[in-house]
Motif scaffolding. Structure first.
Motif, PDB file in Angstrom:
ATOM      1  N   UNK A 235       0.777  -1.536   0.039  1.00 18.46           N
ATOM      2  CA  UNK A 235      -0.362   0.119  -0.073  1.00 18.46           C
ATOM      3  C   UNK A 235       0.414   1.596  -0.118  1.00 18.46           C
ATOM      4  N   UNK A 236       1.953   1.214   1.036  1.00 12.77           N
ATOM      5  CA  UNK A 236       3.016   2.677   0.518  1.00 12.77           C
ATOM      6  C   UNK A 236       3.284   3.007  -0.185  1.00 12.77           C
ATOM      7  N   UNK A 237       3.483   4.630  -1.005  1.00 14.94           N
ATOM      8  CA  UNK A 237       3.379   4.805  -1.700  1.00 14.94           C
ATOM      9  C   UNK A 237       4.663   5.563  -2.709  1.00 14.94           C
ATOM     10  N   UNK A 238       5.833   4.620  -1.031  1.00 14.63           N
ATOM     11  CA  UNK A 238       7.269   5.015  -1.312  1.00 14.63           C
ATOM     12  C   UNK A 238       8.129   4.327  -0.239  1.00 14.63           C
ATOM     13  N   UNK A 239       9.067   3.465  -0.240  1.00 16.54           N
ATOM     14  CA  UNK A 239      10.299   3.298   0.554  1.00 16.54           C
ATOM     15  C   UNK A 239      11.470   3.871   1.166  1.00 16.54           C
ATOM     16  N   UNK A 240      10.600   4.272   2.214  1.00 20.41           N
ATOM     17  CA  UNK A 240      12.324   5.144   2.699  1.00 20.41           C
ATOM     18  C   UNK A 240      13.160   3.741   4.323  1.00 20.41           C
ATOM     19  N   UNK A 241      14.213   3.705   4.126  1.00 21.15           N
ATOM     20  CA  UNK A 241      15.026   3.213   5.391  1.00 21.15           C
ATOM     21  C   UNK A 241      16.022   3.925   5.164  1.00 21.15           C
ATOM     22  N   UNK A 242      15.992   4.255   6.605  1.00 19.91           N
ATOM     23  CA  UNK A 242      16.896   5.168   7.541  1.00 19.91           C
ATOM     24  C   UNK A 242      17.850   4.341   7.965  1.00 19.91           C
ATOM     25  N   UNK A 243      19.467   3.866   7.797  1.00 18.53           N
ATOM     26  CA  UNK A 243      20.243   2.794   8.190  1.00 18.53           C
ATOM     27  C   UNK A 243      21.119   3.425   9.080  1.00 18.53           C
ATOM     28  N   UNK A 244      22.226   3.027   9.364  1.00 11.63           N
ATOM     29  CA  UNK A 244      23.362   2.928   9.993  1.00 11.63           C
ATOM     30  C   UNK A 244      24.363   2.710  10.379  1.00 11.63           C
ATOM     31  N   UNK A 245      25.577   3.556   9.805  1.00 12.35           N
ATOM     32  CA  UNK A 245      27.054   2.013   9.927  1.00 12.35           C
ATOM     33  C   UNK A 245      26.562   0.945  10.631  1.00 12.35           C
ATOM     34  N   UNK A 246      27.151   0.035  10.481  1.00 13.10           N
ATOM     35  CA  UNK A 246      27.503  -1.460  10.699  1.00 13.10           C
ATOM     36  C   UNK A 246      28.178  -1.118  12.357  1.00 13.10           C
ATOM     37  N   UNK A 247      27.819  -1.922  13.685  1.00  8.36           N
ATOM     38  CA  UNK A 247      28.527  -1.335  14.619  1.00  8.36           C
ATOM     39  C   UNK A 247      29.078  -2.964  14.480  1.00  8.36           C
TER      40      UNK A 247
END
Length: 247
Positions: A235-247
């Motif tokens: 359903x969502x109009x977009x896919x936004x991914x929030x990521x951080x450098x792997x620890x």
């Protein structure tokens, strides 16, 4: 010439996407401010910045912004608009290929917005672009990517036609072939016709998270629209991914 060089550097591009204006950009910057909360004065990179509407919106909130795009014309337009708005102290723009890192660990945040990804024919080249973005991040930095939502795109394929305010008729056809979503855009006015192509790798969420892991990024949150709504695959109009450098 690649399709994205011909298309993004054309006057027709601005007509087709004129509804993606500064108000639309401010919504996405609101999401960044409310959910990622960059500190005042943070250095942010906008990769694939186009004519700079997101970079300028970020700069208006007192973050230090660098925008990168392959199009010399787009960068020239971004610089001119930033100068007109008096943003020279907070935003700069440079021409460059997203597959080459802007820096090594200089950015508090990196953004890649409005499906400015998946353009290259080979998956390895798209992953190389993602790796370059990850390289630019400081160890405590963050990354936000705004991509198409593959299931929703697949369910809504078809043709559309409309007329712009200045009398251009825009006809668009979309189809999926060889793992890519393709679009043919025909622009007509006064008997003159121009035709352009778009072709973006139809990466799914699982495709992207696997690629993120390979370049050293961990996904920590997902959004399904520019207002910060939950991501709903069908359903969502977009896919936004929030990521951080792997620890």
């Amino acid at each position: 010439m690649s399709w994205y060089e011909e298309w993004f550097w054309s006057d027709a591009y601005t007509r087709v996407y004129d509804h993606r204006d500064d108000t639309d950009a401010e919504r996405l910057v609101d999401l960044i401010e409310q959910n990622l909360a960059p500190a005042s004065g943070s250095h942010l990179l906008d990769i694939g910045c186009g004519r700079g509407r997101h970079a300028r919106a970020l700069a208006r909130r007192d973050w230090q912004v660098t925008g990168l795009d392959l199009s010399e014309d787009a960068i020239a337009a971004a610089r001119s608009q930033a100068a007109d708005e008096g943003l020279d102290e907070t935003v700069s723009f440079q021409v460059g290929d997203m597959r080459t890192p802007v820096c090594d660990g200089c950015a508090d945040g990196v953004i890649n917005l409005f499906t400015s990804f998946g353009y290259f024919d080979a998956d390895a080249e798209n992953e190389r672009a993602l790796a370059a973005m990850a390289t630019a991040l400081r160890p405590d930095g963050w990354f936000l990517q705004d991509f198409l939502n593959a299931p929703q795109v697949a369910a809504s394929l078809g043709a559309s036609e409309y007329e712009t305010e200045d009398g251009h008729t825009i006809h668009q056809d979309r189809w999926i072939e060889d793992g890519r979503v393709n679009k043919q855009i025909t622009v007509r006015r006064n008997g003159h016709t121009e035709t352009f192509q778009e072709s973006v790798r139809l990466y799914t969420l699982s495709d992207l998270t696997a690629m993120y892991a390979r370049v050293g990024l961990d996904v920590v949150d997902l959004f399904g629209d520019y207002d910060g709504g939950d991501y709903v695959p069908d359903e969502s109009p977009r896919l936004l991914l929030h990521a951080v450098p792997a620890s």
